[in-house]
Design an enzyme around this catalytic site. Structure first.
Site, PDB file in Angstrom:
ATOM      1  N   ILE A  26       0.823  -1.195   0.006  1.00 35.22           N
ATOM      2  CA  ILE A  26      -0.065  -0.010  -0.227  1.00 35.22           C
ATOM      3  C   ILE A  26       0.992   1.325  -0.037  1.00 35.22           C
ATOM      4  CG2 ILE A  26      -1.927   1.144   1.098  1.00 35.22           C
ATOM      5  CD1 ILE A  26      -2.739  -1.324   2.629  1.00 35.22           C
ATOM      6  N   CYS A  27       0.648   1.959  -1.131  1.00 31.27           N
ATOM      7  CA  CYS A  27       1.648   3.166  -1.065  1.00 31.27           C
ATOM      8  C   CYS A  27       2.785   3.093  -1.041  1.00 31.27           C
ATOM      9  CB  CYS A  27       1.114   4.249   0.114  1.00 31.27           C
ATOM     10  SG  CYS A  27       1.443   5.777  -0.124  1.00 31.27           S
ATOM     11  N   THR A  28       3.707   3.709  -0.341  1.00 34.78           N
ATOM     12  CA  THR A  28       5.385   3.616  -0.258  1.00 34.78           C
ATOM     13  C   THR A  28       5.442   2.279   0.087  1.00 34.78           C
ATOM     14  OG1 THR A  28       5.413   4.577   1.906  1.00 34.78           O
ATOM     15  CG2 THR A  28       5.587   6.045  -0.329  1.00 34.78           C
TER      16      THR A  28
END
Length: 347
Positions: free
Chosen positions: A117-119
């Site tokens: 998720i995301c970074t």
């Protein structure tokens, strides 16, 4: 993922790293913690681990969390989810794993499904798991990810990417889209939709993250494309021309196309195809209509056209999709029951 006579829920292990976002950490627990089978048994088991022995893990808020599992829990995972962290250090800055993170990832079994998720994608990238593969992350970090890992095909526009055994998502709330997609992939649309309803989020968001990138504020009196989209959704079984959609907003085709992409992140043609694929999936799962009839009802015209679009979007034929998801099995969520099929790795 299988659910045989000896029921064993699919184990999702969430890797909590220092500097994590509490919201993102909670997404897998919320989404995967809901689905149950017809006998009331959870379809997933969700546990959280850190890269150290059990103990506190810092968050980006004014509190820490206590994690009860160490990195050895990764060896028990069927799926591993890596939420974002603001303290990735050399992983984010240099593209290399720290010693303790590398040691933790060494516990992974071959064939484990991985998701970020995301970074959190930087962890997968630094481990060399995304070389030569497509991936995404928050739009604000997409250029940095591409520069740091040039072997990755970074797509900054989408909400998530499913590349089979590795899935990546854009920032924060896109983790909801990703986890719902995995439930949909594992157990079908009906189960995922019920999870979404219980979570009070859309089961499927249109477009990509391009619609969330900061742009100049538009003229309040400028027309949008909501009316045209609603009009098109009621006519998916009919041929729909771009000029007809533009006419619903009294706009030129050029202006409409530009505004449509600004609002949804995709072109009108791409959006229509997405809606027709979703319509076909729903009919394949919930009706006994022939493939030819579903192709007409979804607006593809012919079975061959629908087959090509489903193959491109999902990696399977309509017949294979129906065989996987349209069964007599049921899953329950919060006490209700929903039909769902078996599970499979759809791409």
């Amino acid at each position: 993922m299988s659910q045989g006579r000896d029921h064993r829920p699919h184990r999702v292990v969430v890797l909590a790293l220092d500097g994590l976002l509490p919201f993102e950490l909670g997404i897998p627990h919320r989404i995967f913690g809901r689905p149950k089978d017809a006998r009331g048994r959870h379809l997933y088991e969700v546990v959280t681990c850190s890269i150290r022995p059990p103990g506190p893990v810092r968050t980006d808020a004014d509190f820490s969390i206590t994690v009860e599992h160490g990195p050895e829990a990764l060896a028990t995972a069927d799926t591993v989810v890596i939420p974002a962290s603001y303290e990735l250090g050399p992983v984010f800055e240099e593209g290399v794993l720290t010693d303790d993170l590398a040691a933790a990832l060494a516990h992974l079994r071959p064939g484990t499904r991985l998701a970020s998720i995301c970074t959190g994608v930087y962890v997968l990238a630094a481990a060399g798991l995304l070389d030569g593969r497509p991936a995404t992350t928050h739009w604000a970090e997409a250029d940095h990810l591409q520069q740091l890992f040039p072997k990755i095909d970074v797509d900054p526009d989408v909400l998530f990417i499913d590349d089979g055994d590795i899935l990546t998502s854009a920032g924060v709330a896109a983790g909801l889209d990703l986890c719902l997609h995995m439930v949909r992939r594992d157990h079908g649309t009906a189960v995922a939709n019920e999870v979404a309803r219980r979570t009070v989020v859309p089961p499927h968001r249109d477009g990509g993250q391009a619609q969330y990138i900061e742009r100049p504020v538009p003229d309040p009196q400028q027309a949008g494309t909501t009316t045209a989209r609603a009009w098109a959704l009621g006519r998916l079984h009919q041929p729909i021309q771009l000029r007809d959609m533009a006419a619903q907003e009294a706009m030129s085709v050029r202006s409409f196309t530009r505004r449509f992409r600004e609002e949804t992140g995709v072109s009108p043609g791409q959006w229509l195809t997405q809606q027709r694929v979703e319509r076909a999936r729903h009919l394949l799962e919930t009706t006994s209509l022939s493939v030819d009839q579903i192709a007409r009802d979804a607006g593809f015209g012919t079975a061959q056209s629908m087959r090509q679009h489903l193959q491109a979007a999902l990696g399977v034929t309509p017949t294979a999709y129906r065989r996987t998801f349209r069964t007599e099995n049921t899953a329950t969520i919060g006490g209700g029951s929903e039909s769902h099929g078996g599970v499979g790795a759809l791409r």
